[in-house]
Motif scaffolding. Structure first.
Motif, mmCIF file in Angstrom:
data_model
loop_
_atom_site.group_PDB
_atom_site.id
_atom_site.type_symbol
_atom_site.label_atom_id
_atom_site.label_comp_id
_atom_site.label_asym_id
_atom_site.label_seq_id
_atom_site.Cartn_x
_atom_site.Cartn_y
_atom_site.Cartn_z
ATOM 1 N N GLU A 69 9.416 1.660 15.651
ATOM 2 C CA GLU A 69 8.748 0.443 16.130
ATOM 3 C C GLU A 69 7.356 0.294 15.528
ATOM 4 O OE1 GLU A 69 7.423 -1.685 20.346
ATOM 5 O OE2 GLU A 69 8.650 0.138 20.348
ATOM 6 N N SER A 70 6.607 1.397 15.434
ATOM 7 C CA SER A 70 5.249 1.334 14.907
ATOM 8 C C SER A 70 5.218 0.902 13.450
ATOM 9 C CB SER A 70 4.561 2.700 15.044
ATOM 10 O OG SER A 70 5.275 3.696 14.310
ATOM 11 N N PHE A 71 6.296 1.173 12.737
ATOM 12 C CA PHE A 71 6.370 0.827 11.319
ATOM 13 C C PHE A 71 6.957 -0.566 11.132
ATOM 14 C CE2 PHE A 71 7.631 0.974 6.928
ATOM 15 C CZ PHE A 71 6.655 1.765 6.334
ATOM 16 N N ALA A 72 8.072 -0.845 11.796
ATOM 17 C CA ALA A 72 8.757 -2.128 11.650
ATOM 18 C C ALA A 72 7.910 -3.291 12.152
ATOM 19 C CB ALA A 72 10.099 -2.096 12.381
ATOM 20 N N ALA A 73 6.986 -3.024 13.083
ATOM 21 C CA ALA A 73 6.124 -4.087 13.589
ATOM 22 C C ALA A 73 5.292 -4.701 12.464
ATOM 23 C CB ALA A 73 5.208 -3.535 14.684
ATOM 24 N N TRP A 74 4.957 -3.885 11.462
ATOM 25 C CA TRP A 74 4.175 -4.374 10.322
ATOM 26 C C TRP A 74 5.057 -4.856 9.182
ATOM 27 C CZ3 TRP A 74 -0.714 -5.656 9.467
ATOM 28 C CH2 TRP A 74 -1.687 -5.233 10.366
ATOM 29 N N HIS A 75 6.125 -4.132 8.913
ATOM 30 C CA HIS A 75 6.885 -4.360 7.688
ATOM 31 C C HIS A 75 8.279 -4.940 7.906
ATOM 32 C CE1 HIS A 75 3.743 -2.273 5.506
ATOM 33 N NE2 HIS A 75 3.866 -1.223 6.290
ATOM 34 N N GLY A 76 8.688 -5.116 9.143
ATOM 35 C CA GLY A 76 10.034 -5.623 9.381
ATOM 36 C C GLY A 76 11.066 -4.513 9.261
ATOM 37 N N ASN A 77 12.341 -4.881 9.457
ATOM 38 C CA ASN A 77 13.401 -3.864 9.485
ATOM 39 C C ASN A 77 14.260 -3.848 8.226
ATOM 40 O OD1 ASN A 77 14.716 -6.293 9.864
ATOM 41 N ND2 ASN A 77 16.180 -5.482 11.359
ATOM 42 N N SER A 93 0.813 -1.231 0.000
ATOM 43 C CA SER A 93 0.000 0.000 0.000
ATOM 44 C C SER A 93 0.842 1.275 0.000
ATOM 45 C CB SER A 93 -0.960 0.019 1.199
ATOM 46 O OG SER A 93 -1.838 -1.069 1.140
ATOM 47 N N SER A 94 2.026 1.222 -0.611
ATOM 48 C CA SER A 94 2.919 2.384 -0.718
ATOM 49 C C SER A 94 3.359 2.914 0.636
ATOM 50 C CB SER A 94 2.255 3.516 -1.531
ATOM 51 O OG SER A 94 1.954 3.084 -2.834
ATOM 52 N N GLU A 95 3.237 2.094 1.676
ATOM 53 C CA GLU A 95 3.695 2.506 2.999
ATOM 54 C C GLU A 95 5.213 2.637 3.010
ATOM 55 O OE1 GLU A 95 1.083 2.977 6.130
ATOM 56 O OE2 GLU A 95 2.041 1.113 6.752
ATOM 57 N N GLY A 96 5.700 3.790 3.475
ATOM 58 C CA GLY A 96 7.134 3.979 3.645
ATOM 59 C C GLY A 96 7.928 4.062 2.359
ATOM 60 N N VAL A 97 7.277 4.343 1.237
ATOM 61 C CA VAL A 97 7.988 4.493 -0.041
ATOM 62 C C VAL A 97 8.256 5.978 -0.263
ATOM 63 C CG1 VAL A 97 7.962 4.052 -2.514
ATOM 64 C CG2 VAL A 97 6.825 2.449 -0.957
ATOM 65 N N TRP A 98 9.534 6.314 -0.397
ATOM 66 C CA TRP A 98 9.913 7.700 -0.614
ATOM 67 C C TRP A 98 10.952 7.808 -1.717
ATOM 68 C CZ3 TRP A 98 9.744 7.163 5.106
ATOM 69 C CH2 TRP A 98 8.712 7.914 5.681
ATOM 70 N N LYS A 99 10.937 8.960 -2.375
ATOM 71 C CA LYS A 99 12.010 9.305 -3.315
ATOM 72 C C LYS A 99 12.890 10.347 -2.637
ATOM 73 C CE LYS A 99 11.108 11.793 -7.023
ATOM 74 N NZ LYS A 99 10.660 12.176 -8.381
ATOM 75 N N VAL A 100 14.188 10.095 -2.599
ATOM 76 C CA VAL A 100 15.117 11.024 -1.950
ATOM 77 C C VAL A 100 16.083 11.577 -2.993
ATOM 78 C CG1 VAL A 100 14.908 9.955 0.307
ATOM 79 C CG2 VAL A 100 16.663 9.128 -1.264
ATOM 80 N N ALA A 101 16.376 12.854 -2.863
ATOM 81 C CA ALA A 101 17.152 13.554 -3.881
ATOM 82 C C ALA A 101 18.630 13.665 -3.545
ATOM 83 C CB ALA A 101 16.580 14.954 -4.109
ATOM 84 N N ASN A 102 19.020 13.380 -2.302
ATOM 85 C CA ASN A 102 20.413 13.543 -1.909
ATOM 86 C C ASN A 102 20.682 12.735 -0.640
ATOM 87 O OD1 ASN A 102 19.454 15.219 0.341
ATOM 88 N ND2 ASN A 102 19.141 16.809 -1.248
ATOM 89 N N GLU A 103 21.949 12.745 -0.209
ATOM 90 C CA GLU A 103 22.329 11.947 0.952
ATOM 91 C C GLU A 103 21.646 12.433 2.228
ATOM 92 O OE1 GLU A 103 26.332 11.017 3.544
ATOM 93 O OE2 GLU A 103 26.527 11.073 1.342
#
Length: 639
Positions: free
Chosen positions: A348-356, A325-335
């Motif tokens: 923790e709230s994110f990794a609990a669903w999607h892992g690390n 569901s596009s959770e945690g998908v980002w485009k980054v332009a630089n370091e």
């Protein structure tokens, strides 16, 4: 009705052989045709239908007769195939799941009285009777539509015994209802295994399943064994209720359920293939043609930057390896942005669903597509592509000039506007990758991009109102060489339920039905139900997803009804939406708290979805969608 016998006439009309159908037109007796005798000695559903819907004035009722004998592959096939058909006031089938029906030859039917014909009818259609055109014209047009919609094998010579599927992890009503209703029409009974508090445990929903069995749904290393044990215990305690297959609609359970099916000797794709498809980094190894790294910790990130940092070509995409569901998908332009966004996926709230596990890879430009593929014995039996329109993250800046990085879905268009040779390249390459992943009998939802396409998204020169759509690049690319198909992900499942509905409406093919049959290895019925309408899609369709633009509490009620019933002229618009929106649903309820999309946690971010159609043009369907979204924003104060 007997006193009215002389007022009605009937006539037989033969459709092409591939429809397996003869039509009886019932209409007022304004000709010298033989009058109807409704004094039928044998009661049947067709008799009752005529009593309820006998035409008046210039009306016409069409009764449908089978030209072959056999078992009906799906009892509600007539309703499914006549979906959204113009000039139809009512459709009704007269068959039951797994029923055997007897047909006759055209010659035999011509020798019968109407009273003798009625018991053979498998369905009926009432022709719309309004002033838009003559009923004779509509009736003839409907015969043409019947050819397009019924030219598939809706009968089989093989009996269709009742089968039983275990549904493990049933999800929400919106997500699973289509599967449960399709099951009943396919002569499949469903036994639901889920947490004791699941909504399907309530007797109010008993009509959707045969039985509900409480199951500990804790996701851990023992879960496949625990599910297998529960299914064995169910069968042992109910000897007459054999389980023939197992399925889940919960994304995170697919690999687990594949292991369970393997343990029990039930039909499944190889668990290794399902696991690979659910792991974006493993999937990338099927086609390693870009920079791609996997990081699990801050130390991994630092190591990658020390080794590859100077050579990194931005922009990059970061995403959870086991996300959806596009959770945690980002485009980054630089370091700097890379260092900022990656640690957010380790919350923790994110990794609990999607892992690390976090994937960092090259951002690929080019038109994105959703491709849905049905495989039987490794061969494609149905394939469709729709255009997945750019998300905010695909653009450099939003309208305010700020750069948006997320990839929440916006809209899809069916069918795709890509050139035929590019679609052929897509099908060929995605088929190769599906086989390489180990799939041979499967329903797959595949997302990809087409590098070096002859098309790109842009405003058309002729369109003064700012619609963005696929356009040929200038100078026009004329080469027919295979394009570079870039795989984003393979999902070992049907598409999301909104897209399942879109395909069923547009092509007459239901992934609900096919997914259930795939779990039973019922290849013959899969082949039958994968046949789309003759001549292709019945209209242009847009799947419009309207998502929240900010965080907060939703408090705007039934937004679909509000939008469709709002007066367009009150806001200076002329567009009536009701005739163009064939399905919609609210995806938020009052009081629901919504996270700001900038957090990356966007699951549950959608306010509503709409299926908007045009029988005229793709552009009109897009204009319908734009007006629909404008009204949602107006009525939710830009939520």
């Amino acid at each position: 009705m007997g006193s009215n016998d002389t007022k009605w006439a009937w006539k037989l009309y033969a459709l092409p052989e591939e429809t397996g159908t003869l039509v009886i037109n019932i209409y007022p007796n304004n000709t010298s045709e033989a009058p109807i005798s409704t004094k039928c000695s044998a009661p049947c559903e067709a008799t009752q239908f005529l009593q309820d819907h006998i035409p008046e004035g210039n009306g016409v009722v069409k009764l449908l007769l089978p030209l072959q004998s056999g078992y009906v592959v799906q009892s509600d096939f007539l309703d499914r195939r006549m979906v959204d058909c113009l000039d139809v006031a009512k459709v009704q089938g007269f068959v039951t799941p797994g029923e055997y029906i007897e047909g006759c030859t055209t010659e035999a039917y011509h020798s019968m009285s109407l009273a003798s014909l009625l018991p053979y009818c498998y369905g009926a259609i009432v022709v719309q009777n309004d002033s838009s055109s003559s009923v004779t014209t509509k009736s003839a047009g409907l015969n043409d539509e019947l050819v397009k919609r019924l030219s598939f094998s809706w009968l089989t010579t093989n009996p269709i015994p009742r089968k039983r599927l275990a549904l493990v992890g049933a999800g929400s009503l919106a997500k699973v209802q289509g599967y449960l209703l399709a099951a009943a029409s396919l002569n499949i009974v469903m036994v639901v295994f889920d947490d004791s508090s699941h909504w399907l445990s309530d007797d109010a929903y008993s009509y959707l399943r045969e039985e509900f069995v409480p199951l500990d749904m804790t996701v851990n290393v023992d879960m496949a064994d625990r599910i297998a044990a529960a299914l064995k215990e169910y069968q042992h305690s109910r000897e007459e209720k054999h389980i023939d297959g197992v399925i889940s609609v919960d994304e995170h359970l697919h690999t687990i359920v594949a292991h369970t099916a393997t343990q029990l000797g039930l039909k499944t794709s190889p668990p290794e293939s399902v696991d690979l498809a659910q792991n974006k980094f493993k999937t990338r190894q099927l086609d390693t043609n870009i920079f791609c790294r996997l990081v699990r910790s801050p130390d991994d990130l630092e190591k990658m930057l020390s080794e590859d940092g100077p050579q990194l070509a931005y922009p990059l995409i970061i995403k959870p390896s086991k996300g959806w569901s596009s959770e945690g998908v980002w485009k980054v332009a630089n370091e700097q942005e890379l260092r900022e966004k990656v640690p957010l996926l380790w919350r923790e709230s994110f990794a609990a669903w999607h892992g690390n596990e976090v994937v960092i890879e090259t951002y690929i430009d080019g038109p994105e597509i959703d491709a849905n593929m049905v495989l039987v014995d490794g061969e494609i039996v149905f394939f469709e592509v729709n255009d997945d329109f750019p998300s905010a993250g695909d653009y450099e800046n939003n309208e305010s000039g700020a750069r948006v990085q997320n990839f929440v879905e916006t809209s899809n268009m069916l069918p795709s506007a890509l050139p035929p040779h590019e679609l052929e390249s897509v099908q060929q390459r995605l088929h190769e990758l599906a086989l390489a992943a180990g799939f041979r009998d499967a329903v797959l939802h595949i997302e990809a991009k087409l590098r070096n396409s002859s098309c790109h998204y842009a405003k058309t020169d002729s369109d003064l109102d700012g619609l963005v759509d696929l356009q040929l690049k200038t100078p026009v690319t004329t080469t027919t060489q295979p394009k570079d198909v870039f795989l984003l992900e393979i999902n070992p499942r049907a598409p999301g339920w909104q897209e399942v509905e879109a395909t069923a409406h547009t092509y007459g093919v239901s992934y609900y039905s096919i997914s259930l049959l795939n779990a039973l290895a019922d290849k013959e019925r899969i082949m039958s139900l994968c046949k789309p309408f003759l001549g292709g899609p019945q209209y242009h369709m847009q799947i419009l997803f309207v998502s929240a633009q900010k965080g907060g509490v939703y408090k705007f009620g039934d937004i679909c009804t509000t939008v469709l019933q709002s007066d367009p002229k009150a806001s200076g618009q002329e567009q009536e939406l009701g005739a163009h929106v064939v399905k919609c649903a609210n995806l938020m309820e009052d009081g629901e708290e919504v996270l700001d999309p900038s957090t990356g946690q966007v699951y549950g971010n959608f306010i509503a979805f709409f299926l908007g159609i045009s029988r005229t043009s793709r552009k009109e369907a897009m204009r319908i969608g734009r007006e629909t979204e404008r009204r949602v924003r107006d009525h939710t104060d830009g939520f």
